[in-house]
Design an enzyme around this catalytic site. Structure first.
Site, PDB file in Angstrom:
ATOM      1  N   THR A   1       0.827  -1.204   0.000  1.00 20.22           N
ATOM      2  CA  THR A   1       0.000   0.000   0.000  1.00 20.22           C
ATOM      3  C   THR A   1       0.864   1.258   0.000  1.00 20.22           C
ATOM      4  O   THR A   1       0.561   2.238  -0.687  1.00 20.22           O
ATOM      5  CB  THR A   1      -0.901   0.002   1.258  1.00 20.22           C
ATOM      6  OG1 THR A   1      -1.764  -1.123   1.194  1.00 20.22           O
ATOM      7  CG2 THR A   1      -1.727   1.270   1.348  1.00 20.22           C
TER       8      THR A   1
ATOM      9  N   HIS B   1       2.034   1.955  -3.382  1.00 20.67           N
ATOM     10  CA  HIS B   1       0.981   2.593  -4.187  1.00 20.67           C
ATOM     11  C   HIS B   1       0.928   4.101  -3.904  1.00 20.67           C
ATOM     12  O   HIS B   1       0.774   4.905  -4.816  1.00 20.67           O
ATOM     13  CB  HIS B   1      -0.399   1.995  -3.858  1.00 20.67           C
ATOM     14  CG  HIS B   1      -0.559   0.571  -4.274  1.00 20.67           C
ATOM     15  ND1 HIS B   1       0.128   0.015  -5.334  1.00 20.67           N
ATOM     16  CD2 HIS B   1      -1.344  -0.430  -3.781  1.00 20.67           C
ATOM     17  CE1 HIS B   1      -0.228  -1.256  -5.469  1.00 20.67           C
ATOM     18  NE2 HIS B   1      -1.111  -1.554  -4.535  1.00 20.67           N
TER      19      HIS B   1
END
Lengths: 350, 350, 350, 350
Positions: C40, C43
């Site tokens: 994450t 990202h």
């Protein structure tokens, strides 16, 4: 054929020559490779109170933990073939009662037991229902296949009727380190338990528990096992207790060493009523007491097969003695001595 | 404010004027609308052996089944607002022990009980932790909201720690038809049980059980309840037994009327050790005995809310008596008489 | 203090000097010892479509896998003390919604995520709710305590929402061997799975899977993984599939390699809709697909603690890179390269 | 005997005179009292794509929902006697594969279906394996006993593979109100569900759903059913969704109306791949999707027997049409019209 027979009431047994039986409808004839001795067999041999009330008639051949080769099949047997090497599920279920029809044949309402209600396996040949023959998978030593039945008991008790989701990462206590307790030590370890504690007064058996992977050995003659377990768990108690002794005091102690929300599997059979402090040790703690008997047919046998064939559990330390069938009296003696694990008889020679 | 106080050891209680308490950190002050009397309260009132050993200090206000309006909130209370109508969860959990941190606060290792370890609810006002205040949903009569606590006991025992998948379509026995047993009759029916059997020696309570939907009423003084349940189930026994009596003999009978593979929830608190035939009634049958205490926080409260607010269970037959708080002595008398269901006190007038 | 900040939309991040935050009500200030990088975080660093739609506002400090020492506590914090070494549960739950009140805070209806919805842990200090601070137990290396959060993901996915009774003795497939998949390999082994099969196209990661105990390594670029799993299970398929890749094709393949009655845990997040053959691969097989997110608070943390502190699972092979916080750009580069397991940043020096 | 036969590829069927079959090993010959028509039979009648690929050979007699009197038994049949009134379990399991041996015969690896893989029940007589004959209990109207098979489907789907502990007190949605969906409405009510919502575009069927006890009727042509369910549950969604339609769009909608932590049983068979938003609707919500097929042998049959024989569920509203066997063409027409619930054929006259 030769068979170890219980001929009359009272202690002991006899090696006799009897006709080799013929398989009837749905039965298979198994040439016995190995038959191990269960505590139940010792009760029959000694003819204790339980045996005298339970055995329907004499003479009879006893013994039920067995593996061997299918020699012949009876009518209506379709899926087991001569030559197959099989172990026996010893709970003979009716197949038609309510529990059987709902997938719980091991607690069949009309249950009969091999070697108790029928002629058993301390012989050259034994008849078993085809339905009860479990083909022994690759990777399992034929010499130890007869112990799949008591090992299955241990599997079923360890996982419990709820499935065993409480094993991995949790403290587990095994009370009583006879063969089934010893197997349970190994199974709990294989299922990821953290800190397997074995309670057993017999030093010989505690040694075996250590070999099976117990993290902590407790002698109840030396120290209060409830205190010891609470200390080892920082006061919390064990999430899982596996009661394998059948000792009334040990059952009570088992409830006292359980953690809040814990589970106790009851497999050992007390020969007397058991008195428990239900309020403090079960109700306020929301403990669960699960009766355990036999093996789930045949989910437990699949689990047993995997655990044994992959080496996840190594049962060799438990197999302490092997005898030719003829030497059955010595075998029972060593079993009774308490200085043994599992004792196996070999009709074809050990 | 007025409060019913236990002032000294021995039987009885006194109505006294005491200062209205002020809410501390995390607490809310509730103006009591209704407070119902639990069997525990009767023990305290009578000052039986349990009470004399359990109550930490006197004087104290007792009572714990309560509903009312939040009058004021203390510091660190963020989500409960003055004016909310709430019922109290009476298990005060620490929030930080191992069981609390794993979602089982009702068996908290440091559990304290409202009205036992703290001043309770037989008063105009009571302090409860904000965490323990359950906002009573629409559709629930405020006059009966104080029974959500014992009703929740019944919900938790009926569904059991396994979730209650064994209720629908199965025969269920309720042993002991005090208020919690009576609630359990209605809950088992609502959950789809087939044939709910109620065992109760008191005729007045058997009548209430009938009103709650019991299919079969059994008077253990008239006929062996084990035989009666076996007959009613064609020999199979009950899949579920809910033990609400705490009577040692009844617990034993409960195991004997269980079906193979059945489950018994133990909620009634025996005041003495209980002796069981574990071998035949638990182990060979693979029965499960589940200790039950309190209510799951707050899953049980959600279930309770739905059952009461939707009319799935109608508790009105159980609510047999209502008294002004001043008439507490009459209330305890009628409770002790056995000719009552739930008895509720109203500080603001009944 | 120094913090790695996302200052503007687009790729990259900046090391900035920002004020050290002060703990508010219910919060603790943690001096970060180690913060590991999650997919994450990559990202967010890359500012992909998901991140641009999800991150509420910039600038912000990101990072959420963190362990460190409690430096200060805010008002209303009672049970966490300065000096404690803690790891962070990153799901910040409201505590009052229906799922929170029923023991399922990890799927809170008002869930906020540390380092996504709030300033995160790639910094010298981070604020976390006291409720989310897990005191790291003895026996866990502080350098790896930040990985307890993703390890917990793996624990939760492996045991599943049903408890994991299907792990011991059964074949288990792990699809996708990023860090969470690698942890799952070790956890499945520790829970007694038989034959853990790891599917991963990246050779570097397959090597790590071997080190974590995978029995069979499968490169989907070389051979159809469905065929390979069916072959390895003699046509039966895997009882458990753990989907850690989020790849739509892999999810479909996962259903095809499931045994009848099998279970697939879905943890990897597909970034597009997934098309499945429900009739043949789910319905006729009675497969179960379980969505998995976060960690049960705090049952999963207890399991995590046991697995790590007892050495049941050794995560060292997965920890492939350590960097000083300043060298964050290198850290993200090595993570993006695919030639890494877990990458950890150390604000105080690695 | 007379039999409705599929003689050639293409639509329609023929009433033919064929020899009455003789029971082979393990088989019983049943004189058909009633045979109801399943959607599968309509596919065979219409000879759609599924039927042309699935039916092994023509000509054949179809039909599988059947009840009647045992007329004769073959060799190796021991427990079913001539004269018994039985209904048929239509999943013919091999009894020896891994799933059969572990108590999950309904997902047998070698499963054959009555009336699909063998000659079926739209005839005066039908052969079924003795193992598949369920003796119909007292209290069940023989005219409706043929619907025990699809009713059992509904029971299994409603309780789910996890046991159904999520039914009582929770909101339940039924998508698709063909006969199985209609049965499910009644079963969910009987199991204590709160607010059973039925989604169905056909007004005739919505009327039947109301008669079966649905609390809320939703026409997906009139209003988005996802919105409607969320509104009716105050934004939370349904704890349980029972997907009975097999419609790909409805399956997707089912996931969107599920509560966090909810369960969807998938029984309807999509005839095409289904595309789902796994990330948002399954993973983040920790939803569980359970494939459901057939009936547990024979736990589901026991539950079915109880629900029907005690009147807990009244299926009469669903039984809308009865025809003599000769009028099969009319029967198929009324079934295809959508203005029918269950349609039953009576070879001996309706």
């Amino acid at each position: 054929m030769r068979a170890v027979r219980k001929v009359r009431k009272g202690g002991g047994a006899e090696l006799a020559e009897v006709p080799t039986p013929e398989p009837g409808e749905g039965e298979v004839l198994v040439r016995v490779h190995a038959a191990s001795i269960c505590g139940t067999d010792l009760h029959i041999y000694d003819w204790n109170e339980w045996a005298s009330g339970r055995i329907p008639e004499l003479p009879m051949t006893f013994g039920h933990e067995v593996a061997g080769v299918v020699e012949a099949i009876g009518p209506e047997v379709h899926h087991v073939q001569p030559g197959a090497f099989v172990a026996a599920e010893t709970h003979v279920a009716c197949g038609v009662c309510s529990t059987c029809r709902t997938g719980r044949a091991h607690i069949c309402e009309n249950l009969r037991i091999l070697g108790v209600d029928t002629d058993g396996a301390f012989a050259e040949y034994v008849l078993i229902p085809a339905q009860n023959a479990w083909v022994v998978g690759r990777g399992i030593d034929p010499d130890v296949a007869s112990i799949m039945e008591p090992f299955g008991n241990a599997v079923h008790a360890t996982f419990g009727t709820e499935g065993g989701e409480d094993l991995a990462t949790n403290p587990v206590v095994v009370i009583g380190c006879g063969p089934i307790g010893l197997f349970a030590v190994g199974i709990a370890r294989a299922a990821g338990a953290w800190k397997v504690m074995a309670i057993e007064p017999n030093a010989y058996r505690r040694d075996l528990a250590a070999k099976m992977g117990a993290d902590l050995l407790l002698d109840p003659g030396e120290r209060d096992p409830v205190e010891a377990v609470l200390e080892a768990t920082e006061g919390t108690g064990a999430e899982v207790v596996l009661e394998m002794s059948g000792n009334a005091k040990a059952v009570d102690q088992g409830t006292r060493m359980l953690a809040r929300g814990g589970r106790m599997s009851l497999l050992g059979l007390p020969d007397q009523p058991v008195t428990l402090d239900l309020s403090d040790q079960v109700i306020f703690k929301e403990a669960r007491l699960l009766g355990i008997t036999g093996r789930e047919m045949f989910r437990t046998w699949q689990q047993t097969t995997t655990l044994l064939s992959t080496g996840r559990v190594n049962v060799n330390p438990v197999i302490t003695h092997r005898f030719d069938l003829e030497r059955f009296a010595e075998a029972f003696e060593v079993l009774a001595s308490g200085r043994s694990g599992k004792v196996i008889l070999f009709p074809g020679g050990s």
